[in-house]
Design an enzyme around this catalytic site. Sequence first.
Site, PDB file in Angstrom:
ATOM      1  N   LYS A  33       0.795  -1.054  -0.101  1.00 21.51           N
ATOM      2  CA  LYS A  33       0.021  -0.073  -0.049  1.00 21.51           C
ATOM      3  C   LYS A  33       0.810   1.269  -0.062  1.00 21.51           C
ATOM      4  O   LYS A  33       0.515   2.222  -0.743  1.00 21.51           O
ATOM      5  CB  LYS A  33      -0.773   0.317   1.229  1.00 21.51           C
ATOM      6  N   ARG A  77      -8.912   1.787  10.281  1.00 20.70           N
ATOM      7  CA  ARG A  77      -8.487   0.188  10.444  1.00 20.70           C
ATOM      8  C   ARG A  77      -9.522  -0.745  11.085  1.00 20.70           C
ATOM      9  O   ARG A  77      -9.401  -1.703  11.562  1.00 20.70           O
ATOM     10  CB  ARG A  77      -7.281   0.239  11.458  1.00 20.70           C
ATOM     11  N   ARG A  87      12.032  -5.973   5.468  1.00 19.70           N
ATOM     12  CA  ARG A  87      12.042  -4.885   5.712  1.00 19.70           C
ATOM     13  C   ARG A  87      13.083  -4.259   6.478  1.00 19.70           C
ATOM     14  O   ARG A  87      13.218  -4.525   7.712  1.00 19.70           O
ATOM     15  CB  ARG A  87      10.573  -4.276   6.193  1.00 19.70           C
ATOM     16  N   ARG A 106      12.314  -2.589  12.133  1.00 22.46           N
ATOM     17  CA  ARG A 106      11.495  -2.115  13.364  1.00 22.46           C
ATOM     18  C   ARG A 106      10.830  -3.339  14.087  1.00 22.46           C
ATOM     19  O   ARG A 106      10.573  -4.410  13.513  1.00 22.46           O
ATOM     20  CB  ARG A 106      10.022  -1.562  12.679  1.00 22.46           C
ATOM     21  N   ARG A 125      -0.029  -8.934  13.674  1.00 18.64           N
ATOM     22  CA  ARG A 125      -0.841  -7.862  12.861  1.00 18.64           C
ATOM     23  C   ARG A 125      -1.742  -8.343  11.839  1.00 18.64           C
ATOM     24  O   ARG A 125      -2.707  -7.868  11.470  1.00 18.64           O
ATOM     25  CB  ARG A 125       0.287  -7.055  12.319  1.00 18.64           C
TER      26      ARG A 125
HETATM   27  P1  AMP Z   1       1.424   1.106   9.624  1.00 22.34           P
HETATM   28  O1  AMP Z   1       2.566   1.883   9.437  1.00 22.34           O
HETATM   29  O2  AMP Z   1       0.258   1.764   8.929  1.00 22.34           O
HETATM   30  O3  AMP Z   1       1.744  -0.295   9.303  1.00 22.34           O
HETATM   31  O4  AMP Z   1       1.103   1.111  11.291  1.00 22.34           O
HETATM   32  C1  AMP Z   1       1.979   1.015  12.208  1.00 22.34           C
HETATM   33  C2  AMP Z   1       1.228   0.656  13.333  1.00 22.34           C
HETATM   34  O5  AMP Z   1       0.676   1.767  14.018  1.00 22.34           O
HETATM   35  C3  AMP Z   1       0.017  -0.264  13.426  1.00 22.34           C
HETATM   36  O6  AMP Z   1       0.402  -1.672  13.467  1.00 22.34           O
HETATM   37  C4  AMP Z   1      -0.821   0.071  14.619  1.00 22.34           C
HETATM   38  O7  AMP Z   1      -0.135  -0.284  15.872  1.00 22.34           O
HETATM   39  C5  AMP Z   1      -0.555   1.608  14.727  1.00 22.34           C
HETATM   40  N1  AMP Z   1      -1.745   2.189  13.689  1.00 22.34           N
HETATM   41  C6  AMP Z   1      -1.481   2.965  12.440  1.00 22.34           C
HETATM   42  N2  AMP Z   1      -2.686   3.292  11.958  1.00 22.34           N
HETATM   43  C7  AMP Z   1      -3.528   2.900  12.772  1.00 22.34           C
HETATM   44  C8  AMP Z   1      -5.113   2.958  13.044  1.00 22.34           C
HETATM   45  N3  AMP Z   1      -5.832   3.580  12.006  1.00 22.34           N
HETATM   46  N4  AMP Z   1      -5.677   2.459  14.104  1.00 22.34           N
HETATM   47  C9  AMP Z   1      -5.001   2.053  15.004  1.00 22.34           C
HETATM   48  N5  AMP Z   1      -3.592   1.665  15.074  1.00 22.34           N
HETATM   49  C10 AMP Z   1      -2.958   2.309  14.008  1.00 22.34           C
END
Ligand code: AMP
Length: 216
Positions: free
Chosen positions: A13, A88, A127, A160, A171
């Site tokens: 994405k 989400r 990654r 990370r 996740r």
């Molecule tokens: P991402 O970079 O989008 O994969 O986000 C990394 C982490 O941030 C996720 O695994 C969640 O812990 C948190 N996170 C990001 N976006 C959201 C969201 N919309 N709602 C809740 N947690 C989020």
Amino acid sequence: MRIIIMGPPGVGKGTEAELLVKHYQIPHISTGNIFRELYKDRTTVGKIAKEYISRGELVPDDITNEIVRHRLNHQDVKKGFLFDGYPRNIEQAKALDEMLAKQGTKLDAVINMTAPEELIIERISGRRVCETCGAVYHIHNKKPKQEGICDHDGTQLIQRNDDLEATVRRRLRIYKNQTAPVIGYYEKAGAIIHINGTQSIKEVDAQVMKALGETN
Ligand code: AMP
């Protein structure tokens, strides 16, 4: 253009999002990036979010929705936006609908990217990121010029915590339970574009552009 891009972590994405924001000249709103910035700046919200992120869990909705509400008040979203990683869950999708309704706007497109779990695990656990500039690499698919070092600023690349295999599996489970139902929510509401994320970056982009009605 007001777009949401959805899909499990590691589906590609972020890469497609970068192409879309460049094409439409709209801000890329990634709640994950906002949380990481808030943590880097040592804010209280950032520290709370980090606890959840490290465990691979979702940050609570009240915090997340508030951050988005705040972001949607910025001048630059008037011409559109692309949400990546938000909403989400169904509660967040409903909160976003309300925020947009208040502004008298609505979404133009929801893009849903898909890929098999094992491919996702390989993609994410390989990654590596630069904490200085945010550049993202992969140990096989997108190697930096010098192993373990960022091409842009020479910083040592890191993995990370939330990219560790066990965390990725958690996740994915959360994605299935909480985020996948959002696809059904938008399907009911109107058009959703489904894209196979196992294709090359070029093929994914060509399909997305076609589905959005762009011909070139
Ligand atoms: P991402 O970079 O989008 O994969 O986000 C990394 C982490 O941030 C996720 O695994 C969640 O812990 C948190 N996170 C990001 N976006 C959201 C969201 N919309 N709602 C809740 N947690 C989020």
